[in-house]
Design an enzyme around this catalytic site. Structure first.
Site, mmCIF file in Angstrom:
data_model
loop_
_atom_site.group_PDB
_atom_site.id
_atom_site.type_symbol
_atom_site.label_atom_id
_atom_site.label_comp_id
_atom_site.label_asym_id
_atom_site.label_seq_id
_atom_site.Cartn_x
_atom_site.Cartn_y
_atom_site.Cartn_z
ATOM 1 N N PHE A 131 0.840 -1.192 0.000
ATOM 2 C CA PHE A 131 0.000 0.000 0.000
ATOM 3 C C PHE A 131 0.883 1.254 0.000
ATOM 4 O O PHE A 131 1.888 1.307 0.685
ATOM 5 C CB PHE A 131 -0.902 -0.032 1.241
ATOM 6 C CG PHE A 131 -2.013 0.973 1.195
ATOM 7 C CD1 PHE A 131 -3.168 0.723 0.463
ATOM 8 C CD2 PHE A 131 -1.903 2.174 1.876
ATOM 9 C CE1 PHE A 131 -4.194 1.650 0.424
ATOM 10 C CE2 PHE A 131 -2.933 3.105 1.843
ATOM 11 C CZ PHE A 131 -4.079 2.848 1.115
ATOM 12 N N ASP A 208 0.654 -4.982 8.037
ATOM 13 C CA ASP A 208 -0.453 -4.052 7.838
ATOM 14 C C ASP A 208 -1.700 -4.890 7.562
ATOM 15 O O ASP A 208 -1.776 -5.599 6.549
ATOM 16 C CB ASP A 208 -0.163 -3.095 6.677
ATOM 17 C CG ASP A 208 -1.199 -1.979 6.598
ATOM 18 O OD1 ASP A 208 -2.358 -2.205 6.996
ATOM 19 O OD2 ASP A 208 -0.843 -0.881 6.125
ATOM 20 N N TYR A 233 -11.915 1.664 9.416
ATOM 21 C CA TYR A 233 -13.052 2.212 8.661
ATOM 22 C C TYR A 233 -13.401 1.373 7.439
ATOM 23 O O TYR A 233 -14.312 1.712 6.704
ATOM 24 C CB TYR A 233 -12.791 3.668 8.249
ATOM 25 C CG TYR A 233 -11.440 3.929 7.604
ATOM 26 C CD1 TYR A 233 -11.230 3.617 6.267
ATOM 27 C CD2 TYR A 233 -10.400 4.480 8.330
ATOM 28 C CE1 TYR A 233 -10.001 3.847 5.677
ATOM 29 C CE2 TYR A 233 -9.163 4.723 7.752
ATOM 30 C CZ TYR A 233 -8.971 4.403 6.427
ATOM 31 O OH TYR A 233 -7.746 4.622 5.850
ATOM 32 N N LYS A 234 -12.681 0.271 7.208
ATOM 33 C CA LYS A 234 -13.000 -0.610 6.084
ATOM 34 C C LYS A 234 -13.954 -1.702 6.590
ATOM 35 O O LYS A 234 -15.108 -1.412 6.863
ATOM 36 C CB LYS A 234 -11.712 -1.154 5.478
ATOM 37 C CG LYS A 234 -10.907 -0.023 4.809
ATOM 38 C CD LYS A 234 -9.513 -0.398 4.376
ATOM 39 C CE LYS A 234 -8.835 0.827 3.760
ATOM 40 N NZ LYS A 234 -7.381 0.718 3.701
ATOM 41 N N ARG A 382 -12.172 -2.775 -8.614
ATOM 42 C CA ARG A 382 -12.267 -3.574 -7.386
ATOM 43 C C ARG A 382 -13.720 -3.682 -6.962
ATOM 44 O O ARG A 382 -14.392 -2.694 -6.741
ATOM 45 C CB ARG A 382 -11.486 -2.925 -6.237
ATOM 46 C CG ARG A 382 -10.005 -3.121 -6.281
ATOM 47 C CD ARG A 382 -9.364 -2.726 -4.964
ATOM 48 N NE ARG A 382 -9.963 -1.535 -4.355
ATOM 49 C CZ ARG A 382 -9.598 -1.026 -3.189
ATOM 50 N NH1 ARG A 382 -8.657 -1.615 -2.482
ATOM 51 N NH2 ARG A 382 -10.165 0.061 -2.714
#
Ligand SMILES: *Cc1c(COP(=O)(O)O)cnc(C)c1O
Length: 407
Positions: A131, A208, A233-234, A382
């Site tokens: 990321f 991560d 928050y995902k 995605r």
């Protein structure tokens, strides 16, 4: 305009929803009337109904009435919510996880702690598909400290394999840091095997977990993982800007050092003493005043994960992505679409990447039609299939729209 007839009837997706043990939990989230077909829960999870109420209560009673005295309770939330997350999501022990600050800031702090813990070593191992924020932080650290980064260049779909990591390990490697689930392809890295290889070489690991936490089981304790961070928050549905978590293995909490010596990490914080003396345990890894509203929201998100159970969430994540791949192969394959995620369920998280040369335009057109996936350079759409809030018919409808656009 004709296209191949659906190989899979929508009624089969309806039947899967009817048999879904998590279906009822979907009603605990807010779905706006006439809202979009949302396939992006891996970027921003939906709002739990309980969160809206909890935030209102925290603001009105905690802040509005309690004012400063509410801190007696609030001050324990980073570790209390961390303990619930540790048990429900991370396979960690009580006192190993805290919730505060952002993923990026926690990643920086834990990377510095690991590098300081291996000062005689000069090398960091990570991969080019990691990321962006992780890569940028590591580049800055390497520049400031004169360290080398050994970049793995793995297969973009399969992600870094243990053998590739083993090939670059030696006595100079201080830190191995990777994402558990790749944000682009959804590949799951072999966390236990890579952790063991790093340890054999005397290096520390920093994982991560942003794209796995709450969708793919993580067993930090069993794997002997050293350090980890992730966002809430995902798949954890903590809301925009909700605080991140950090994990520091119990045996390292006092051997390594938090590089930001803030007053929330201070023993006897309110004595306001002349010198920094870290709290014992995970408390030493706090920094400054945490976001209380953010913590309240994270706690409600974690409650729903506890209620569903991660095993059921994982099973549904697999079933949803399996359906997505079946539809992709049948409908999009003949129209130039290709799978950009691992085919084997055991190696795949809860989203599916659809590769197509016109992905960017297709993504824009889907959004214009009220279907929200997201686009990732250079050619991936995605489809995020957050298990608690996505139905099988949502997958069917999303792929059907994509097929119609392509036909
Ligand atoms: C989403 C995500 C982040 C986000 O970092 P922030 O500091 O919250 O902006 C970090 N790492 C990974 C792998 C992510 O998927």
């Amino acid at each position: 305009m004709t296209a191949a007839p659906p190989s899979l009837d929508r009624r089969q997706a309806e039947a899967l929803d009817a048999a879904d043990p998590l279906a009822a939990l979907r009603e605990r989230f807010v779905f706006a009337r006439g809202g979009p077909l949302y396939l992006d829960g891996n970027s921003l999870g939906r709002l739990p109904r309980a969160t809206a109420e909890r935030l209102e209560r925290t603001v009105r009673d905690g802040w509005g009435e309690g004012l400063i005295s509410s801190w007696d309770e609030w001050i324990g939330w980073p570790v209390r919510v961390g303990d619930r997350l540790a048990a429900a999501v991370l396979g960690a022990r009580p006192g190993e996880v805290a919730v505060a600050d952002s993923t990026t800031v926690n990643f920086y702090r834990l990377a510095v702690a690991a590098l300081d813990g291996r000062r005689e070593r000069r090398t960091i191992v990570t991969d080019r598909a990691n990321f962006p924020t992780d890569r940028y932080v590591l580049e800055g650290l390497a520049r400031d400290r004169g360290l080398e980064i050994r970049w793995l260049d793995p297969d973009p779909i399969a992600g870094p394999q243990p053998g590739e990591v083993a090939a670059v390990l030696d006595g100079d490697v201080a830190l191995v840091t990777l994402s558990h689930v790749n944000y682009r392809s959804a590949a799951i890295a072999d966390l236990p095997a890579i952790t063991a290889l790093a340890h054999d070489a005397g290096a520390l690991t920093l994982w991560d977990l942003s794209h796995s936490g709450g969708s793919v089981p993580v067993e930090l304790e069993a794997a002997g993982a050293d350090l980890a961070v992730g966002c809430t928050y995902k798949y954890l549905n903590g809301g925009p800007g909700a605080p991140a978590y950090l994990y520091v293995r119990r045996t390292l909490q006092e051997r390594l050092r938090n590089p930001v010596q803030g007053w929330f990490g201070q023993r006897e914080q309110f004595l306001m003493g002349p010198r920094y003396e870290p709290r014992p345990g995970i408390g030493a890894w706090l920094v400054g005043t945490p976001s209380v509203l953010g913590l309240a929201a994270v706690e409600e998100g974690v409650s729903l994960i506890e209620e569903a159970g991660l095993a059921a969430i994982r099973a549904k994540g697999i079933a949803l992505t399996e359906l997505a791949i079946t539809l992709l192969d049948a409908w999009l394959g003949p129209l130039g679409g290709a799978l950009g995620s691992p085919r084997a369920a055991a190696h795949r998280g809860a989203h599916v990447a659809v590769r197509h040369p016109a992905a960017e335009r297709l993504c824009r057109e889907l959004i214009a039609q009220g279907v929200i996936p997201d686009f990732r350079q250079p050619d991936s759409i995605r489809m995020g299939l957050s298990p608690l809030t996505t139905r099988f018919v949502d997958v069917w409808d999303g792929f059907e729209r994509l097929r119609a656009l392509l036909a």
